[in-house]
Design an enzyme around this catalytic site. Structure first.
Site, PDB file in Angstrom:
ATOM      1  N   ASN A   1      22.787 -13.084  77.120  1.00 53.32           N
ATOM      2  CA  ASN A   1      23.079 -13.659  78.653  1.00 53.32           C
ATOM      3  C   ASN A   1      21.891 -14.611  78.690  1.00 53.32           C
ATOM      4  O   ASN A   1      20.843 -14.565  78.462  1.00 53.32           O
ATOM      5  CB  ASN A   1      22.875 -12.252  79.587  1.00 53.32           C
ATOM      6  N   VAL A   2      22.464 -15.425  79.758  1.00 54.83           N
ATOM      7  CA  VAL A   2      21.957 -16.886  79.868  1.00 54.83           C
ATOM      8  C   VAL A   2      21.293 -16.621  81.608  1.00 54.83           C
ATOM      9  O   VAL A   2      20.911 -17.548  81.930  1.00 54.83           O
ATOM     10  CB  VAL A   2      22.630 -18.153  79.651  1.00 54.83           C
ATOM     11  N   ASP A   3      21.741 -15.533  82.100  1.00 54.14           N
ATOM     12  CA  ASP A   3      21.512 -15.399  83.692  1.00 54.14           C
ATOM     13  C   ASP A   3      19.978 -14.950  83.918  1.00 54.14           C
ATOM     14  O   ASP A   3      19.718 -14.912  85.387  1.00 54.14           O
ATOM     15  CB  ASP A   3      22.633 -14.338  84.080  1.00 54.14           C
TER      16      ASP A   3
ATOM     17  N   ARG B   1      27.694 -22.049  87.634  1.00 52.31           N
ATOM     18  CA  ARG B   1      26.916 -20.901  86.917  1.00 52.31           C
ATOM     19  C   ARG B   1      25.929 -20.718  87.652  1.00 52.31           C
ATOM     20  O   ARG B   1      25.333 -19.634  87.803  1.00 52.31           O
ATOM     21  CB  ARG B   1      26.975 -21.115  85.479  1.00 52.31           C
TER      22      ARG B   1
ATOM     23  N   ASN C   1      29.247   0.736  76.599  1.00 52.77           N
ATOM     24  CA  ASN C   1      30.175  -0.151  76.996  1.00 52.77           C
ATOM     25  C   ASN C   1      31.177   0.630  77.722  1.00 52.77           C
ATOM     26  O   ASN C   1      31.294   1.724  77.550  1.00 52.77           O
ATOM     27  CB  ASN C   1      30.796  -0.937  75.560  1.00 52.77           C
TER      28      ASN C   1
ATOM     29  N   TYR D   1      28.036 -25.797  84.542  1.00 54.83           N
ATOM     30  CA  TYR D   1      26.936 -25.151  84.456  1.00 54.83           C
ATOM     31  C   TYR D   1      26.197 -24.999  85.969  1.00 54.83           C
ATOM     32  O   TYR D   1      25.344 -24.104  86.456  1.00 54.83           O
ATOM     33  CB  TYR D   1      25.877 -25.618  83.416  1.00 54.83           C
TER      34      TYR D   1
ATOM     35  N   GLY E   1      27.090  -3.400  76.460  1.00 51.41           N
ATOM     36  CA  GLY E   1      27.862  -4.515  77.215  1.00 51.41           C
ATOM     37  C   GLY E   1      28.229  -5.811  76.304  1.00 51.41           C
ATOM     38  O   GLY E   1      28.236  -6.748  77.050  1.00 51.41           O
TER      39      GLY E   1
ATOM     40  N   HIS F   1      20.412 -17.006  73.466  1.00 55.88           N
ATOM     41  CA  HIS F   1      21.496 -17.886  73.751  1.00 55.88           C
ATOM     42  C   HIS F   1      20.905 -18.950  74.611  1.00 55.88           C
ATOM     43  O   HIS F   1      21.739 -19.624  75.300  1.00 55.88           O
ATOM     44  CB  HIS F   1      22.714 -17.302  74.010  1.00 55.88           C
TER      45      HIS F   1
HETATM   46  P1  OAD Z   1      32.060 -10.758  76.190  1.00 55.42           P
HETATM   47  O1  OAD Z   1      32.562 -11.090  77.433  1.00 55.42           O
HETATM   48  O2  OAD Z   1      32.564 -10.914  74.798  1.00 55.42           O
HETATM   49  O3  OAD Z   1      32.091  -8.914  76.181  1.00 55.42           O
HETATM   50  C1  OAD Z   1      31.606  -8.232  77.298  1.00 55.42           C
HETATM   51  C2  OAD Z   1      31.679  -6.917  76.925  1.00 55.42           C
HETATM   52  O4  OAD Z   1      31.123  -6.043  77.897  1.00 55.42           O
HETATM   53  C3  OAD Z   1      32.817  -6.177  76.686  1.00 55.42           C
HETATM   54  O5  OAD Z   1      32.795  -5.397  75.354  1.00 55.42           O
HETATM   55  C4  OAD Z   1      33.282  -5.422  77.911  1.00 55.42           C
HETATM   56  O6  OAD Z   1      33.781  -3.985  77.335  1.00 55.42           O
HETATM   57  C5  OAD Z   1      31.710  -4.912  78.506  1.00 55.42           C
HETATM   58  N1  OAD Z   1      31.710  -4.638  79.686  1.00 55.42           N
HETATM   59  C6  OAD Z   1      32.268  -5.154  80.533  1.00 55.42           C
HETATM   60  N2  OAD Z   1      31.787  -4.537  82.064  1.00 55.42           N
HETATM   61  C7  OAD Z   1      31.042  -3.564  81.669  1.00 55.42           C
HETATM   62  C8  OAD Z   1      30.178  -2.569  82.318  1.00 55.42           C
HETATM   63  N3  OAD Z   1      30.051  -2.751  83.569  1.00 55.42           N
HETATM   64  N4  OAD Z   1      29.297  -1.774  81.735  1.00 55.42           N
HETATM   65  C9  OAD Z   1      29.463  -1.782  80.046  1.00 55.42           C
HETATM   66  N5  OAD Z   1      29.953  -2.873  79.436  1.00 55.42           N
HETATM   67  C10 OAD Z   1      30.773  -3.484  80.112  1.00 55.42           C
HETATM   68  O7  OAD Z   1      30.544 -11.012  76.332  1.00 55.42           O
HETATM   69  P2  OAD Z   1      29.267 -11.147  75.112  1.00 55.42           P
HETATM   70  O8  OAD Z   1      29.620 -10.073  74.092  1.00 55.42           O
HETATM   71  O9  OAD Z   1      28.173 -11.034  75.760  1.00 55.42           O
HETATM   72  O10 OAD Z   1      27.779 -16.972  73.926  1.00 55.42           O
HETATM   73  O11 OAD Z   1      29.760 -12.425  74.455  1.00 55.42           O
HETATM   74  C11 OAD Z   1      28.858 -12.979  73.519  1.00 55.42           C
HETATM   75  C12 OAD Z   1      28.522 -14.419  73.590  1.00 55.42           C
HETATM   76  O12 OAD Z   1      29.908 -15.201  73.508  1.00 55.42           O
HETATM   77  C13 OAD Z   1      27.963 -14.981  74.768  1.00 55.42           C
HETATM   78  O13 OAD Z   1      26.724 -14.845  75.008  1.00 55.42           O
HETATM   79  C14 OAD Z   1      28.467 -16.162  74.917  1.00 55.42           C
HETATM   80  C15 OAD Z   1      29.804 -16.124  74.644  1.00 55.42           C
HETATM   81  O14 OAD Z   1      30.612 -17.102  74.227  1.00 55.42           O
HETATM   82  C16 OAD Z   1      27.357 -18.406  74.371  1.00 55.42           C
HETATM   83  O15 OAD Z   1      27.122 -18.695  75.640  1.00 55.42           O
HETATM   84  C17 OAD Z   1      26.893 -18.920  73.024  1.00 55.42           C
END
Ligand code: OAD
Length: 258
Positions: free
Chosen positions: A108-110, A75, A222, A72, A193, A125
């Site tokens: 997102n946590v950023d 990150r 996406n 962390y 995204g 989150h």
């Molecule tokens: P993912 O990494 O699962 O998905 C990222 C998504 O963003 C994918 O569908 C990509 O196709 C899309 N993507 C990538 N670059 C992009 C761009 N430039 N423009 C648009 N889309 C783009 O991430 P999350 O769905 O956020 O949880 O994951 C959900 C949760 O899983 C997170 O919050 C985290 C993780 O484990 C915790 O930490 C609890």
């Protein structure tokens, strides 16, 4: 998606948004990808070189809290060096248009949505900036400075953990309920995204369809279709840092055309 298909989809999305009284947005890691924050689901199943269960689960924490803090801190340092991208700024422009009728729910946590100027943000989150004391439960904003391998609570000297929701943990109930309320009451849900595979976050998409006499319109932004696509009325496939500013530009133009 061809240029023509994207143009048609952008026009449809603009019309839906133009007519919307309430807008809710659900974002995931993809919205920050163009800022240089890595997304989660890389094909090797690793998260910046670590197994997800080692650094983002209560079990991983009990096994090796120092490793979790190293992860962390890395990150936090990464996020300290990045800036919001045009996609984040476009969502801030949208909030200025709808004001209190605009809610942004992020996985997102950023902290980049807040940095871009959004105010009505639900970080379901948690946040990399926040720590939580395992003894006195105090949650504090510690900025993005590295905190070392075993940080202590400045109030009671108890052990601190990242104030992040890990796999297998419950979301903060108050924040989650506000997210459900916003998704259930909106006219348009913009899903940006996210791979839409992590629950309960992904359940906001069917919630927007279910809880009203007129289901919300779902617009997905996406790089590729996802688990959310079956729910989507409009799909805008391309980088959110490019698509969202185009959407805002068209919305601004549509203000003067009706
Ligand atoms: P993912 O990494 O699962 O998905 C990222 C998504 O963003 C994918 O569908 C990509 O196709 C899309 N993507 C990538 N670059 C992009 C761009 N430039 N423009 C648009 N889309 C783009 O991430 P999350 O769905 O956020 O949880 O994951 C959900 C949760 O899983 C997170 O919050 C985290 C993780 O484990 C915790 O930490 C609890």
């Amino acid at each position: 998606m061809t240029v023509h298909e994207l143009d048609t989809a952008l026009s449809q999305a603009t019309q839906y948004l133009h007519a919307a009284r309430r807008v809710c947005v659900l974002t995931g890691a993809g919205v920050s990808a163009e800022s240089g924050v890595p997304t989660f689901r890389a094909s090797d199943g690793l998260w910046e070189g670590h197994r997800i269960e080692d650094v983002a689960s209560p079990e991983g924490w009990y096994r090796n809290p120092a490793l979790v803090w190293q992860f962390y801190n890395a990150r936090r340092q990464n996020v300290a060096q990045v800036r919001p991208n045009p996609g984040h700024y476009a969502l801030a422009a949208m909030e200025r248009r709808w004001g209190p009728n605009f809610t942004l729910v992020t996985q997102n946590v950023d902290g980049l949505h807040l940095a871009a100027g959004n105010r009505n943000v639900l970080e379901i989150h948690g946040s990399l900036r926040h720590t939580r004391c395992l003894q006195c439960a105090a949650v504090e904003d510690r900025g993005l400075e590295p905190l070392g391998d075993a940080p202590k609570c400045p109030r009671c000297q108890g052990r601190l953990r990242p104030h992040i929701v890990w796999f297998g943990e419950a979301l903060d109930e108050t924040i989650w309920q506000r997210a459900v309320d916003a998704a259930s009451a909106c006219d348009v849900l913009l899903v940006v995204g996210t791979s839409a595979v992590v629950y309960p976050a992904a359940s906001l998409i069917p919630a927007a369809k279910r809880h009203r006499s007129i289901p919300a319109t779902v617009i997905e932004v996406n790089l590729t279709p996802t688990e959310a696509s079956d729910w989507a009325d409009v799909g805008l496939y391309g980088p959110s840092g490019v698509i969202l500013p185009q959407l805002v530009q068209r919305l601004e133009a549509s203000r003067f055309s009706s």
